[in-house]
Motif scaffolding. Structure first.
Motif, PDB file in Angstrom:
ATOM      1  N   TYR A 273      -5.091 -28.768  94.361  1.00  0.00           N
ATOM      2  CA  TYR A 273      -6.060 -27.543  94.079  1.00  0.00           C
ATOM      3  C   TYR A 273      -5.686 -26.751  93.820  1.00  0.00           C
ATOM      4  CZ  TYR A 273      -7.011 -30.233  98.822  1.00  0.00           C
ATOM      5  OH  TYR A 273      -8.076 -31.430  99.490  1.00  0.00           O
ATOM      6  N   ARG A 274      -4.361 -26.227  93.414  1.00  0.00           N
ATOM      7  CA  ARG A 274      -4.335 -25.087  93.104  1.00  0.00           C
ATOM      8  C   ARG A 274      -4.928 -25.075  91.325  1.00  0.00           C
ATOM      9  NH1 ARG A 274       1.794 -22.887  91.460  1.00  0.00           N
ATOM     10  NH2 ARG A 274       1.143 -21.206  89.707  1.00  0.00           N
ATOM     11  N   LYS A 275      -5.244 -26.312  90.659  1.00  0.00           N
ATOM     12  CA  LYS A 275      -6.141 -26.684  88.835  1.00  0.00           C
ATOM     13  C   LYS A 275      -7.870 -26.438  89.486  1.00  0.00           C
ATOM     14  CE  LYS A 275      -6.650 -29.687  85.855  1.00  0.00           C
ATOM     15  NZ  LYS A 275      -6.311 -31.229  85.470  1.00  0.00           N
ATOM     16  N   ARG A 276      -8.179 -26.646  90.087  1.00  0.00           N
ATOM     17  CA  ARG A 276      -9.174 -26.418  91.076  1.00  0.00           C
ATOM     18  C   ARG A 276      -9.871 -24.526  91.120  1.00  0.00           C
ATOM     19  NH1 ARG A 276     -10.666 -31.244  95.558  1.00  0.00           N
ATOM     20  NH2 ARG A 276     -10.852 -33.028  94.235  1.00  0.00           N
ATOM     21  N   LEU A 277      -8.606 -23.991  91.618  1.00  0.00           N
ATOM     22  CA  LEU A 277      -8.982 -23.071  91.701  1.00  0.00           C
ATOM     23  C   LEU A 277      -8.727 -21.849  90.370  1.00  0.00           C
ATOM     24  CD1 LEU A 277      -8.257 -20.124  93.988  1.00  0.00           C
ATOM     25  CD2 LEU A 277      -5.950 -20.923  93.781  1.00  0.00           C
ATOM     26  N   TYR A 278      -7.715 -22.791  89.674  1.00  0.00           N
ATOM     27  CA  TYR A 278      -7.618 -21.878  88.810  1.00  0.00           C
ATOM     28  C   TYR A 278      -9.136 -22.141  87.215  1.00  0.00           C
ATOM     29  CZ  TYR A 278      -2.214 -20.812  88.874  1.00  0.00           C
ATOM     30  OH  TYR A 278      -1.193 -20.430  89.502  1.00  0.00           O
TER      31      TYR A 278
ATOM     32  N   GLU B 111     -11.261 -18.924  86.187  1.00  0.00           N
ATOM     33  CA  GLU B 111     -11.369 -19.226  84.649  1.00  0.00           C
ATOM     34  C   GLU B 111      -9.882 -18.071  84.219  1.00  0.00           C
ATOM     35  OE1 GLU B 111     -14.596 -17.098  83.661  1.00  0.00           O
ATOM     36  OE2 GLU B 111     -16.030 -19.410  83.656  1.00  0.00           O
ATOM     37  N   ILE B 112      -8.967 -19.303  85.206  1.00  0.00           N
ATOM     38  CA  ILE B 112      -7.608 -18.428  84.907  1.00  0.00           C
ATOM     39  C   ILE B 112      -6.771 -19.738  84.716  1.00  0.00           C
ATOM     40  CG2 ILE B 112      -7.627 -16.195  85.952  1.00  0.00           C
ATOM     41  CD1 ILE B 112      -5.754 -18.058  88.094  1.00  0.00           C
ATOM     42  N   SER B 113      -4.961 -19.682  83.911  1.00  0.00           N
ATOM     43  CA  SER B 113      -4.327 -20.316  83.244  1.00  0.00           C
ATOM     44  C   SER B 113      -3.162 -20.656  83.965  1.00  0.00           C
ATOM     45  CB  SER B 113      -4.988 -20.911  82.372  1.00  0.00           C
ATOM     46  OG  SER B 113      -4.222 -19.270  81.404  1.00  0.00           O
ATOM     47  N   SER B 114      -2.964 -19.027  84.290  1.00  0.00           N
ATOM     48  CA  SER B 114      -1.210 -18.767  84.998  1.00  0.00           C
ATOM     49  C   SER B 114      -1.950 -17.942  86.731  1.00  0.00           C
ATOM     50  CB  SER B 114      -0.295 -18.426  84.393  1.00  0.00           C
ATOM     51  OG  SER B 114      -1.319 -16.638  83.943  1.00  0.00           O
ATOM     52  N   GLN B 115      -0.201 -17.748  87.321  1.00  0.00           N
ATOM     53  CA  GLN B 115      -0.150 -17.109  88.443  1.00  0.00           C
ATOM     54  C   GLN B 115      -0.758 -15.792  88.236  1.00  0.00           C
ATOM     55  OE1 GLN B 115       2.827 -18.234  91.773  1.00  0.00           O
ATOM     56  NE2 GLN B 115       3.531 -17.067  91.233  1.00  0.00           N
TER      57      GLN B 115
ATOM     58  N   LEU C 243      -3.315 -14.791  88.062  1.00  0.00           N
ATOM     59  CA  LEU C 243      -3.799 -14.950  90.028  1.00  0.00           C
ATOM     60  C   LEU C 243      -4.398 -13.373  90.483  1.00  0.00           C
ATOM     61  CD1 LEU C 243      -5.290 -15.954  92.731  1.00  0.00           C
ATOM     62  CD2 LEU C 243      -3.300 -17.257  92.759  1.00  0.00           C
ATOM     63  N   PHE C 244      -2.604 -12.996  89.991  1.00  0.00           N
ATOM     64  CA  PHE C 244      -2.235 -11.678  90.754  1.00  0.00           C
ATOM     65  C   PHE C 244      -3.062  -9.752  89.980  1.00  0.00           C
ATOM     66  CE2 PHE C 244       1.805 -13.579  91.138  1.00  0.00           C
ATOM     67  CZ  PHE C 244       2.263 -13.302  92.672  1.00  0.00           C
ATOM     68  N   VAL C 245      -3.518 -10.750  88.763  1.00  0.00           N
ATOM     69  CA  VAL C 245      -4.746  -9.494  88.176  1.00  0.00           C
ATOM     70  C   VAL C 245      -6.460  -9.756  88.744  1.00  0.00           C
ATOM     71  CG1 VAL C 245      -5.683  -9.388  86.549  1.00  0.00           C
ATOM     72  CG2 VAL C 245      -3.439  -9.453  86.685  1.00  0.00           C
TER      73      VAL C 245
ATOM     74  N   ASP D  22       0.610 -23.812  83.442  1.00  0.00           N
ATOM     75  CA  ASP D  22       0.765 -21.883  82.156  1.00  0.00           C
ATOM     76  C   ASP D  22       0.701 -22.355  80.791  1.00  0.00           C
ATOM     77  OD1 ASP D  22       0.394 -21.108  84.047  1.00  0.00           O
ATOM     78  OD2 ASP D  22       3.233 -20.540  84.668  1.00  0.00           O
ATOM     79  N   ASN D  23       0.764 -23.590  80.096  1.00  0.00           N
ATOM     80  CA  ASN D  23       1.287 -24.383  78.723  1.00  0.00           C
ATOM     81  C   ASN D  23      -0.842 -23.729  78.534  1.00  0.00           C
ATOM     82  OD1 ASN D  23       3.554 -25.240  79.724  1.00  0.00           O
ATOM     83  ND2 ASN D  23       2.442 -26.728  80.044  1.00  0.00           N
TER      84      ASN D  23
END
Length: 312
Positions: A232-237, A241-245, A248-250, A311-312
């Motif tokens: 679910y986290r991967k799908r969310l990202y 269109e993000i790659s890190s936590q 997500l904060f931004v 994140d990589n």
């Protein structure tokens, strides 16, 4: 089983010690299981400012995927069919309010098809308790044709006020520790256009990430596997269109600053928010408070990065 049974008291002690901890839901389940042979516990939070509830505890013997699907169905639409909803919404501060299940005979057929039948719930003890303008509806389930004996109902009722007090303390502590961010985040994820494509399950995982839970903790609280959380986290990202936590904060901070007092997005030149701070509100919260909350999240993302598989 007597209330002074040492094993029972040990479970109650564990529940008290779990206040404010990630395993509070698990401790609540084991306490009710020990006292009244409860098979599963779900707790739904009805916030004054929100139309729909959220699932905050979902743990026990119902298979994880089934429990998650049933809880998601309840918070998305089935809650509106709950015959106890008016009394739940009107629950005052103080003592817990108890509700009759009566075998689900007063429940809408859609509740049977979407909640009771898939989970195998055959009996239920329910109560609601309010803390800081949020009502928590507690469902204690028996499954697969089993029913609570009269003695079990009596015992669960006897410790019910203690359980209710611990629930109030737990969520009061969480509010003090984290502020109203869980409910604020929930509104942003529901209202901001950027998050409209995410599913209810992805939304819950997102809330877990933003409130500092590990993947293991999110899995435990949602009664799903760690692998499911990571999926679910991967799908969310991918959808955001993000790659890190940190990104997500931004995204969350940006969504907070683009929502005006009535929840509609504010178009501004060059992507900047221009709004009269003296009247700006996000569902009744001063803009300054929202910005302080956003800044706290931003600071946390800089100083306490959490490793991500993507994140990589």
């Amino acid at each position: 089983m007597a209330l002074d049974n040492l094993a029972t008291m040990a479970q109650i002690d564990r529940l008290i010690l779990s206040i404010g901890e990630d395993d509070f839901g698990e401790a609540l389940f084991h306490t009710t299981q020990m006292v009244g042979d409860v098979d599963h516990v779900m707790v739904f939070a009805f916030a004054e400012e929100e139309d729909r509830p959220r699932v905050v505890i979902n743990t026990g013997l119902i298979p994880a995927a089934t429990a998650a699907d049933a809880a998601a169905a309840y918070v998305e639409e089935l809650y509106a069919l709950d015959p106890n909803l008016p009394q739940v919404r009107a629950q005052p501060e103080g003592r817990a309010g108890w509700f009759e299940f009566d075998g689900g005979r007063g429940w809408d057929e859609r509740l049977h098809r979407g909640f009771l039948v898939p989970t195998g719930v055959s009996d239920m003890i329910l109560f609601a308790v309010m803390q800081e303008k949020v009502v928590y509806l507690v469902q204690m389930h028996r499954l697969y044709g089993h029913h609570f004996a009269r003695a079990q109902r009596w015992l669960l009722t006897q410790i019910g006020e203690l359980i209710a007090a611990n629930i109030r303390k737990h969520f009061s502590y969480m509010h003090t520790l984290r502020g109203p961010n869980q409910f604020l985040i929930g509104r942003v994820l529901t209202e901001a256009a950027l998050f409209q494509s995410i599913t209810p399950r992805e939304r819950l995982v997102c809330i877990g990430i933003l409130t500092g839970h590990t993947s293991e903790s999110i899995a435990r609280n949602l009664s799903i596997s760690v692998n499911s959380v990571l999926t679910y986290r991967k799908r969310l990202y991918e959808k955001l269109e993000i790659s890190s936590q940190n990104e997500l904060f931004v995204r969350i901070i940006d969504a907070l600053m683009r929502l005006n007092w009535d929840g509609r997005e504010v178009p501004t030149p060059a992507g900047r928010m221009e709004v009269n701070a003296s009247r700006a509100r996000l569902r009744g919260r001063p803009l300054a408070a929202d910005l302080a909350f956003a800044q706290a999240f931003f600071d946390r993302s800089k100083t306490q990065p959490v490793a991500s598989h993507w994140d990589n």
